[in-house]
Design a protein around this motif. Structure first.
Motif, PDB file in Angstrom:
ATOM      1  N   MET A   1       0.585  -1.315   0.226  1.00  0.00           N
ATOM      2  CA  MET A   1       0.053   0.228  -0.317  1.00  0.00           C
ATOM      3  C   MET A   1       0.787   1.496  -0.119  1.00  0.00           C
ATOM      4  O   MET A   1       0.225   2.106  -0.046  1.00  0.00           O
ATOM      5  N   ASP A   2       2.351   0.875  -0.240  1.00  0.00           N
ATOM      6  CA  ASP A   2       3.060   1.907  -0.118  1.00  0.00           C
ATOM      7  C   ASP A   2       2.773   3.164   1.228  1.00  0.00           C
ATOM      8  O   ASP A   2       3.332   4.466   0.963  1.00  0.00           O
ATOM      9  N   HIS A   3       2.489   2.258   2.637  1.00  0.00           N
ATOM     10  CA  HIS A   3       2.736   3.119   3.292  1.00  0.00           C
ATOM     11  C   HIS A   3       3.648   3.647   4.387  1.00  0.00           C
ATOM     12  O   HIS A   3       4.571   2.290   4.258  1.00  0.00           O
ATOM     13  N   GLU A   4       3.830   4.072   4.564  1.00  0.00           N
ATOM     14  CA  GLU A   4       4.960   4.918   5.202  1.00  0.00           C
ATOM     15  C   GLU A   4       5.606   4.252   6.915  1.00  0.00           C
ATOM     16  O   GLU A   4       6.804   3.615   7.477  1.00  0.00           O
ATOM     17  N   ASN A   5       4.760   3.711   7.653  1.00  0.00           N
ATOM     18  CA  ASN A   5       4.921   2.924   8.884  1.00  0.00           C
ATOM     19  C   ASN A   5       4.729   1.911   9.153  1.00  0.00           C
ATOM     20  O   ASN A   5       3.351   1.199   8.464  1.00  0.00           O
ATOM     21  N   MET A   6       5.416   1.020   9.127  1.00  0.00           N
ATOM     22  CA  MET A   6       4.811  -0.336   9.722  1.00  0.00           C
ATOM     23  C   MET A   6       5.264  -1.076  11.268  1.00  0.00           C
ATOM     24  O   MET A   6       6.208   0.190  11.938  1.00  0.00           O
ATOM     25  N   PHE A   7       4.873  -2.375  11.530  1.00  0.00           N
ATOM     26  CA  PHE A   7       5.220  -1.716  13.243  1.00  0.00           C
ATOM     27  C   PHE A   7       4.568  -3.180  13.176  1.00  0.00           C
ATOM     28  O   PHE A   7       4.853  -4.405  12.823  1.00  0.00           O
ATOM     29  N   TRP A   8       5.473  -4.137  14.142  1.00  0.00           N
ATOM     30  CA  TRP A   8       5.743  -5.151  14.979  1.00  0.00           C
ATOM     31  C   TRP A   8       5.062  -5.475  16.188  1.00  0.00           C
ATOM     32  O   TRP A   8       5.355  -4.445  17.159  1.00  0.00           O
ATOM     33  N   TYR A   9       3.676  -6.699  16.755  1.00  0.00           N
ATOM     34  CA  TYR A   9       3.742  -6.302  17.975  1.00  0.00           C
ATOM     35  C   TYR A   9       3.283  -7.925  18.193  1.00  0.00           C
ATOM     36  O   TYR A   9       3.820  -8.537  17.587  1.00  0.00           O
ATOM     37  N   ARG A  10       3.256  -7.754  19.685  1.00  0.00           N
ATOM     38  CA  ARG A  10       3.788 -10.108  20.144  1.00  0.00           C
ATOM     39  C   ARG A  10       1.726  -9.445  20.801  1.00  0.00           C
ATOM     40  O   ARG A  10       1.701  -8.688  21.658  1.00  0.00           O
ATOM     41  N   GLN A  11       1.386 -10.292  20.488  1.00  0.00           N
ATOM     42  CA  GLN A  11       0.443 -10.891  21.203  1.00  0.00           C
ATOM     43  C   GLN A  11       0.218 -11.842  22.240  1.00  0.00           C
ATOM     44  O   GLN A  11       0.437 -13.078  21.899  1.00  0.00           O
ATOM     45  N   ASP A  12      -0.012 -12.472  23.104  1.00  0.00           N
ATOM     46  CA  ASP A  12      -0.558 -12.858  24.101  1.00  0.00           C
ATOM     47  C   ASP A  12      -1.313 -12.833  25.434  1.00  0.00           C
ATOM     48  O   ASP A  12      -1.755 -12.065  24.909  1.00  0.00           O
ATOM     49  N   PRO A  13      -2.378 -14.421  25.830  1.00  0.00           N
ATOM     50  CA  PRO A  13      -3.249 -14.371  26.142  1.00  0.00           C
ATOM     51  C   PRO A  13      -3.305 -13.244  27.253  1.00  0.00           C
ATOM     52  O   PRO A  13      -2.550 -13.367  28.225  1.00  0.00           O
ATOM     53  N   GLY A  14      -4.651 -12.935  27.321  1.00  0.00           N
ATOM     54  CA  GLY A  14      -4.712 -11.645  29.013  1.00  0.00           C
ATOM     55  C   GLY A  14      -3.787  -9.949  28.719  1.00  0.00           C
ATOM     56  O   GLY A  14      -3.701  -9.559  29.828  1.00  0.00           O
ATOM     57  N   LEU A  15      -2.464 -10.406  27.946  1.00  0.00           N
ATOM     58  CA  LEU A  15      -1.610  -8.694  27.708  1.00  0.00           C
ATOM     59  C   LEU A  15      -2.376  -8.098  26.278  1.00  0.00           C
ATOM     60  O   LEU A  15      -1.787  -6.926  26.302  1.00  0.00           O
ATOM     61  N   GLY A  16      -3.238  -8.594  25.755  1.00  0.00           N
ATOM     62  CA  GLY A  16      -3.054  -7.679  24.666  1.00  0.00           C
ATOM     63  C   GLY A  16      -1.895  -7.872  23.342  1.00  0.00           C
ATOM     64  O   GLY A  16      -1.419  -8.544  22.947  1.00  0.00           O
ATOM     65  N   LEU A  17      -2.291  -6.351  22.859  1.00  0.00           N
ATOM     66  CA  LEU A  17      -1.002  -6.319  21.813  1.00  0.00           C
ATOM     67  C   LEU A  17      -0.338  -5.560  22.095  1.00  0.00           C
ATOM     68  O   LEU A  17      -0.338  -4.207  22.706  1.00  0.00           O
TER      69      LEU A  17
END
Lengths: 114, 116
Positions: free
Chosen positions: B27-43
């Protein structure tokens, strides 16, 4: 720094019943507010957002949310749920100025039963 | 149609291995992100990038690094994988939103990483 609290980790509800998923936030500056939905084995999808203007926001799939600044809340509602609404729902905030980062709550698992 | 893809849906690695998670957006986006998702902790945000070769630490960067050599690709690197890095990893991208505008983050399907 901002934070988001989703007090209900799981909400069971029968099909066609109404539902409310609660979200409270904390921030010293003005924020944008969001609800995302995650269906099983999928990524997150934006359900609705509050940026400014009317405090009642309508989203996809019949969901709506109301921004209440005095109570710092942004609760999600649907008048009649369907089995296909079974998913995890995340509330998130972002500061209006000076940031691109979202801060997420811990999520609420909505389970719709027959 | 908006698309964020991640190289693997499921990945199993051994403790001490170097692990690469790849994310590509079209999509030619400038921003990119990495998240980790764990039960009970969200992203939780690990790292994000607002331009090629630019990166910023998120809330939990310890044990991770990132690389962004091209605008469309953002890699998450676990230099020496450990069992506590077993998690779901989600990539997202967005346009650069200048106040008062907001640009939605679009998410990939996730990579479920198991470290044995």
């Amino acid at each position: 720094a901002q934070s988001v609290t989703q007090l209900d980790s799981q909400v069971p509800v029968f099909e066609e019943a109404p539902v409310e998923l609660r979200c409270n936030y904390s921030s010293s500056v003005s924020v944008y507010l969001f609800w995302y939905v995650q269906y099983p084995n999928q990524g997150l999808q934006l359900l609705l957002k509050y940026l400014s203007g009317s405090t009642l926001v309508k989203g996809i799939n019949g969901f709506e949310a109301e921004f209440n600044k005095s109570q710092t809340s942004f609760h999600l509602r649907k008048p009649s749920v369907h089995i296909s609404d079974t998913a995890e729902y995340f509330c998130a905030v972002r500061v209006t100025v000076g940031g691109n980062k979202l801060t997420f709550g811990t999520g609420t698992q909505l389970k719709v039963e027959l | 149609d908006v698309k964020v893809t991640q190289s693997s849906r499921y990945l199993v690695k051994r403790t001490g291995e170097k692990v690469f998670l790849e994310c590509v957006q079209d999509m030619d986006h400038e921003n990119m992100f990495w998240y980790r998702q764990d039960p009970g902790l969200g992203l939780r945000l690990i790292y994000f990038s607002y331009d090629v070769k630019m990166k910023e630490k998120g809330d939990i960067p310890e044990g991770y690094s990132v690389s962004r050599e091209k605008k469309e690709r953002f890699s998450l690197i676990l230099e020496s994988a450990s069992t506590n890095q077993t998690s779901m990893y989600l990539c997202a991208s967005s346009l650069m939103g200048r106040p008062p505008y907001y640009n939605e983050q679009f998410f990939g399907p996730g990579t479920r990483l198991t470290v044995l």
